[in-house]
Design an enzyme around this catalytic site. Structure first.
Site, PDB file in Angstrom:
ATOM      1  N   SER A  59      19.490 -11.274   0.892  1.00  0.00           N
ATOM      2  CA  SER A  59      18.823  -9.997   1.132  1.00  0.00           C
ATOM      3  C   SER A  59      17.590 -10.166   2.006  1.00  0.00           C
ATOM      4  CB  SER A  59      18.419  -9.357  -0.198  1.00  0.00           C
ATOM      5  OG  SER A  59      17.622  -8.206   0.033  1.00  0.00           O
ATOM      6  N   CYS A  60      17.401  -9.235   2.939  1.00  0.00           N
ATOM      7  CA  CYS A  60      16.179  -9.214   3.736  1.00  0.00           C
ATOM      8  C   CYS A  60      14.981  -8.844   2.881  1.00  0.00           C
ATOM      9  CB  CYS A  60      16.312  -8.228   4.899  1.00  0.00           C
ATOM     10  SG  CYS A  60      16.526  -6.507   4.380  1.00  0.00           S
TER      11      CYS A  60
END
Length: 475
Positions: A255-256
């Site tokens: 995930s960013c």
């Protein structure tokens, strides 16, 4: 055949192939545009069930990990489930057909209209959850959608669309409402899709985002992640450490929104490090840090071999043999600088956490600001604290669109059952991140809104009302 002739032939084939997909999508969308809200919501539910069906979900997660080599199956199952469940909750009572708002005192009525055919550009990190999210949002607005998956995510996308088609058939909806680019996935075909679509919604690399904005079609893109979180002096250290650990390790940090750095205030530094160690982290010594850096950035660029891998796998690649390191849930390195000469200050997309020591809260804000000056401006910042003044200061001073308070960052930023943000896998980063939206991408981004404007009683302000105070003050 010359290279130029070959390129032109391939381009012509791409144009013809995309034109055919667009033609079928437009025909399906014209039919779908006549659906009632009840019918639309049934279609949305059908598309949601296609990925939430337990057998489908597991198979999609297994395919995603097998074909992309990123993340882990258990967490992808959870991500597919929770992100879709939360999105369906957000959409359940949302109006997207006919009149959606009336403001009689202003003489305005708002009517929801489709945008048409949506090109959904999706990344390899979430080859099922992100396409599903965009497909469902697009369908909620009575649009057709064509997904451009990453090359490694093609098989997962194809399986997802097949499941959606089976559900659409049950409710009698046109199957061509949802399509995807056939393989092999090329930049040229993706760019042609963006050029011919009515709206582009892009998630993934910044190259994809720039291509979306340059496509000539209206586009929503998202900025780069590089999340930092502050552990304040008033933080509950054990709880903060557990939340950071769960966020940093989920799906091997695909995930960013996973923390890349944690900035700890000096007075609680040692205790916070101990809590992070208790939560599964291991602090590397200077020699281990050097070996890991050479492995992660062998030529000055993050090596895909470490992306979304487990901490023990990354340690093995780096030749780190200390028993605690080889069994760690996540690796920690201490850092003092930011920018290209300090690669640990950037996004790592792996369970490696950079730790900074701040003299006080002012210094903590400076460090975070410097980190975002290098990479990640606009996205979000986390803080673990009980000081409302510090929370508001971040919101007023840092270049971020979200301040996540006392939460596991990767779960909270994209919407949570414990906060009010829309469930999304695409976070706008405002002008700080080079984006034209600063909210989580949601169903309203997939709508045109027509306004009926009626006359209301005229009210013209006097000059005294507008300028009186100013003129009395300045003459």
């Amino acid at each position: 055949m010359s290279v130029e002739t070959s390129v032109n032939t391939n381009l012509s084939a791409d144009v013809a192939m995309i034109s055919d997909l667009i033609r079928k999508a437009r025909e399906a969308q014209r039919n779908y545009a006549r659906y009632s809200q009840v019918q639309v919501d049934e279609v949305v539910t059908a598309a949601g069930w296609a990925i939430m069906h337990p057998a489908h979900n597991r198979l999609l997660a297994e395919m995603a990990v097998r074909d992309t080599g990123l993340g882990n199956v258990a967490d992808k199952i959870q991500k597919n489930y929770r992100k879709t469940l939360g999105l369906l909750r957000d959409l359940k009572h949302a109006k997207t057909v006919g009149i959606i708002a009336e403001y009689p005192e202003r003489g305005l009525v708002e009517i929801a209209r489709p945008v048409g055919v949506v090109a959904a550009i999706t990344p390899s990190t979430n080859p099922a959850a992100t396409p599903a999210n965009k497909i469902i949002n697009a369908l909620k607005g009575r649009n057709a959608v064509i997904v451009a998956p990453s090359p490694k995510g093609l098989s997962t996308c194809a399986a997802l669309v097949a499941y959606i088609h089976a559900e659409l058939a049950k409710v009698g909806a046109p199957l061509d409402l949802v399509q995807y680019l056939p393989g092999p996935i090329t930049k040229q075909a993706t760019q042609e899709l963006m050029r011919q679509a009515d709206l582009v919604v892009a998630t993934g690399s910044q190259n994809n985002i720039r291509s979306a904005y340059a496509s000539g079609s209206p586009a929503f893109g998202v900025g780069a992640g590089n999340v930092a979180s502050i552990i304040d002096t008033s933080a509950s250290l054990g709880e903060a450490a557990q939340q950071i650990a769960s966020s940093k390790t989920f799906d091997n940090a695909t995930s960013c929104s996973s923390e890349n750095s944690v900035v700890i205030l000096d007075s609680v530094y040692d205790s916070a490090l101990a809590a992070l160690t208790e939560a599964g982290g291991v602090l590397l010594n200077s020699e281990e840090k050097h070996h890991l850096q050479e492995t992660m950035w062998p030529r000055g660029k993050l090596d895909s071999a470490v992306t979304a891998q487990s901490a023990p796998s990354i340690a093995s690649l780096a030749g780190l043999t200390r028993p605690s390191v080889t069994q760690a849930k996540f690796l920690m390195v201490e850092e003092v600088g930011t920018g290209p000469d300090y690669p640990y200050s950037g996004e790592k997309l792996s369970p490696v956490l950079t730790v900074y020591r701040a003299r006080n809260f002012d210094h903590a804000c400076e460090i975070v600001n410097d980190i975002y000056g290098y990479l990640g401006a606009g996205h979000s910042v986390g803080i673990h604290t009980s000081d409302d003044g510090h929370i508001l200061r971040l919101g007023n001073e840092l270049p971020v669109c979200r301040v996540i308070v006392n939460q596991a960052h990767c779960f909270a930023t994209g919407g949570s059952f414990e906060n009010g943000l829309p469930f999304s896998l695409s976070m706008g980063c405002g002008t700080w991140g080079g984006n034209n939206l600063s909210e989580n991408m949601n169903y309203r981004n997939f709508l045109n809104i027509t306004r009926i404007v009626r006359r209301i009683p005229e009210r013209v302000p006097s000059e005294e009302e507008l300028f009186g105070e100013y003129l009395r003050k300045y003459g």
